[in-house]
Enzyme design. Sequence first.
Site, mmCIF file in Angstrom:
data_model
loop_
_atom_site.group_PDB
_atom_site.id
_atom_site.type_symbol
_atom_site.label_atom_id
_atom_site.label_comp_id
_atom_site.label_asym_id
_atom_site.label_seq_id
_atom_site.Cartn_x
_atom_site.Cartn_y
_atom_site.Cartn_z
ATOM 1 C CE LYS A 147 -0.772 -4.612 11.693
ATOM 2 N NZ LYS A 147 0.671 -4.645 11.482
ATOM 3 C CG ASP A 203 -7.526 -1.929 16.381
ATOM 4 O OD1 ASP A 203 -7.301 -2.846 15.576
ATOM 5 O OD2 ASP A 203 -6.870 -0.867 16.389
ATOM 6 C CG PHE A 235 -0.461 1.251 16.934
ATOM 7 C CD1 PHE A 235 0.521 2.222 16.823
ATOM 8 C CD2 PHE A 235 -1.074 0.786 15.768
ATOM 9 C CE1 PHE A 235 0.899 2.713 15.574
ATOM 10 C CE2 PHE A 235 -0.707 1.279 14.524
ATOM 11 C CZ PHE A 235 0.278 2.242 14.424
ATOM 12 C CB THR A 264 -12.899 7.073 -4.638
ATOM 13 O OG1 THR A 264 -13.004 8.486 -4.710
ATOM 14 C CG2 THR A 264 -12.827 6.510 -6.064
#
Lengths: 500, 500
Positions: free
Chosen positions: A354, A321, A213, A378
């Site tokens: 997280k 990740d 994921f 931005t």
Amino acid sequence: MLSRAIRSSPKLPVTRSIVRTRHFSSLDLVPNEPAGPSVITDKVPGPEGIAASKEIDTFQDSRTHVIVPNYEESNGNYLIDADGNVLLDVFAQISSIALGYNVPALLELAKTDEFAKAAMNRPALGSFPPVQWAEWLKTGLLTVTPKGLDQLITTLCGSSANETAFKCSFMAYRQRERGGPEVAFTKEEMDSCMLNQTPGAPQLSVLSFKSGFHGRLFGSLSATRSKAIHKVDIPAFDWPAAPFPELKYPLDEHVKENEAEEKRCLEEYEKILVESKITRPVAAVIIEPILSEGGDRHASNDFFRQLRLIAKKHDAYFIVDEVQTGVGATGTFWAHEKWGLKQGEEPDFVTFSKKMQAAGVYHKKETRPNAPYRNYNTWMGDPIRALQAREMIKLIKQHDLVSHTAATGSSLASSFKSVFSSSVASGKVMNLRGEGDGTYLAWDMASPSLRDSFVGKMRVNGIQIGGCGDQTVRLRPMLTFGEKHAEILVSTTEKVLREL
Amino acid sequence: MLSRAIRSSPKLPVTRSIVRTRHFSSLDLVPNEPAGPSVITDKVPGPEGIAASKEIDTFQDSRTHVIVPNYEESNGNYLIDADGNVLLDVFAQISSIALGYNVPALLELAKTDEFAKAAMNRPALGSFPPVQWAEWLKTGLLTVTPKGLDQLITTLCGSSANETAFKCSFMAYRQRERGGPEVAFTKEEMDSCMLNQTPGAPQLSVLSFKSGFHGRLFGSLSATRSKAIHKVDIPAFDWPAAPFPELKYPLDEHVKENEAEEKRCLEEYEKILVESKITRPVAAVIIEPILSEGGDRHASNDFFRQLRLIAKKHDAYFIVDEVQTGVGATGTFWAHEKWGLKQGEEPDFVTFSKKMQAAGVYHKKETRPNAPYRNYNTWMGDPIRALQAREMIKLIKQHDLVSHTAATGSSLASSFKSVFSSSVASGKVMNLRGEGDGTYLAWDMASPSLRDSFVGKMRVNGIQIGGCGDQTVRLRPMLTFGEKHAEILVSTTEKVLREL
């Protein structure tokens, strides 16, 4: 209580570990916690929670609501809901609360002028960074850089951290093919990219792993392979997925089979890397150290080390990740530290979000794009989350919470082993895993419906616990989770298993 | 001063508008502003700013830095940089500061317990929303819902707001093809989507417009058509782009040509919609009311209305990207309000971010996915940005800042017209546009290098102004920008044009 479970299995070194956690003053950080869970409504959520969800549902989908908390009253490891139920929270907002609710030291930070001004004067960081930006990062996020990675691109969430790593990988891969940073883009590249066509928009891919994921945006979702409901109806890039080992537990009883399974997966992985070269070369490989949403799936340190080396051999960048695994809960600050990668073998990118509250990508200077504005937007992150991360990192170090969590996890694993080998768990629980990974423990229940019943009954018994995969229960407590909480968690698990 | 420019053109109703802005107490919100710009270093950035950038560059790309501000000292419409230079900021962090720096009312909000607790107890909003969530939105973001859209999905940034609208569109489009929300996914769909293959990952597209900008993530970047440097080397979906009218200015001198140009674009747009049905049907059309990054490109209200109706005719959802244009600066709260869409013709989705600080998608209940967890992620927005948006919306209404900005913009347009029709601008400035769009004025300079010189010289003269497109200067002042600031801006523009 925990003690019952432990006494029934005198060989396990639980007591030592639990005593050891007393040396770490984790609870100093959350001094006003409730003494324990307390559920006052028949069902959880109760009437107030249900009414609050209904009200929200007039403008926002509420079907995914679990409970509606009163965050003002919640404290430390305890979530208090709209009905006044007090729940021990070992899910921590899908693993995104590091220290607890209303941690006094963090509330103090939030009340400083520095924080208030950073919150209300949000800059476009890429063009107008605050004068304190280097200091905030050098005393915060840059004190925990994974080994070998001294560059940092800040983002707003895990999905965009991963997609930023993808973009860096594609740019660096094409740059290498092109012959270096100084080689100009061709007119054909510049024209064709505006039409989303090759060669400017290249046919390159990111390889991920089945059950992995990596987020829900269009690039990250193309790499995500957790559940069909996450992906169906959404256009995706034609990127490959390699198999991830399906290990058998307990590990020490399946050494040979597991070795063979990892070997099979590595071979298939390398085959994909080679075959993709003809059609859609793999510019980057992305992997979680523990496949979390996909069911808390683990593999050996050697397996991950091989993944990294094989990626290098085939010129693919390697992205770790750590959005869910990072920030100490697996017993090391970054979960991939355990792999034992040697100097020169480090990942090319490590992404986080997280529990760090801030999000971003650690990388090497060689993957900085050759021209400005190529990885740009931005906000490029949020200074207040960098300030929050700095404070949390300071507290984690001061209270040695990574060691604390390693010790707590080790004792907790022993307690669960004991409970799960007893008759109450028989035929209901299997594949306890994550020993040695701090408090990132997980187990499977005999069926998806049994898992769901278990999670629901735990809630009514005062524990907010989460699932993942099809029939897995995963623990994701905070770093201030300790002996007291572990006792409650284990005894309640035992009670609920008995009732199931 | 402004007065000079105005006096030279007595027909223009500038004075009335300027006097009118006095009725709006916009400056009450920023009571401690510096009296005007003040530049104390020879170059901007000065030595302190350059040193700060160099320090940041050890870990983060600094090539895009413009200045390094001291946000603690900045105030209202004035940015103060590391060297103590005081700059009137009409770029506002790429159009993302609504009211000004260190607005007392916002700093007060930041110091409340409510804000501090919301900042430090960040929830997974989709599963554990705060008990106040409905109240926070119903008294804030939901008080400014675009007509016809009463549903809201909160996100963290504009790119993810747009991608969320894409995902909703794809799901709703496939659901319609499938025969309704109750029709189950087939096994083939569920299996194939896990492999990123059709039919589960469908060959559908999002149509965008040439020069449009919708973000930098993989889905939003596939719809972005601003500049090649934003897109080169990044894999993209094979999605179509329609032409956007290249209008000629002044509008009243090119009525026929501009009508023909818009007609040509509409025909080409409809042709793409029709032809795509065979290959990769367009599930959604996305458009900005003013193409901002692409060079502040405008079209008539009727053009936009036709875009919407033609999308409907060909079963494509219609997404209005108000990330940059939203929140009052164009003289209406949402820029698309001007189009005059009738009941039943409203957009399907309106996305926002930037000046709102919160981000998200307004939509209709019919585009809520048929199953939970289809549009879901860990944070799904950030409560503190919802609180900040609520406070800003309250202040915008209290001080009538939308009307104020409409009036300021109208007077400013007149002043610029006057300056640009004088000899100082001759051969240097063209295509002044945005009259009637509040302070969202823009003009082209004779060349990209002249534009860059202009922007650089404006900075040395105390104005932080921004560019877009290849040779455009765009104004993006805050909603508290008023008469005093306008005078400084116009007179400095005149001075710099004289020097160029």
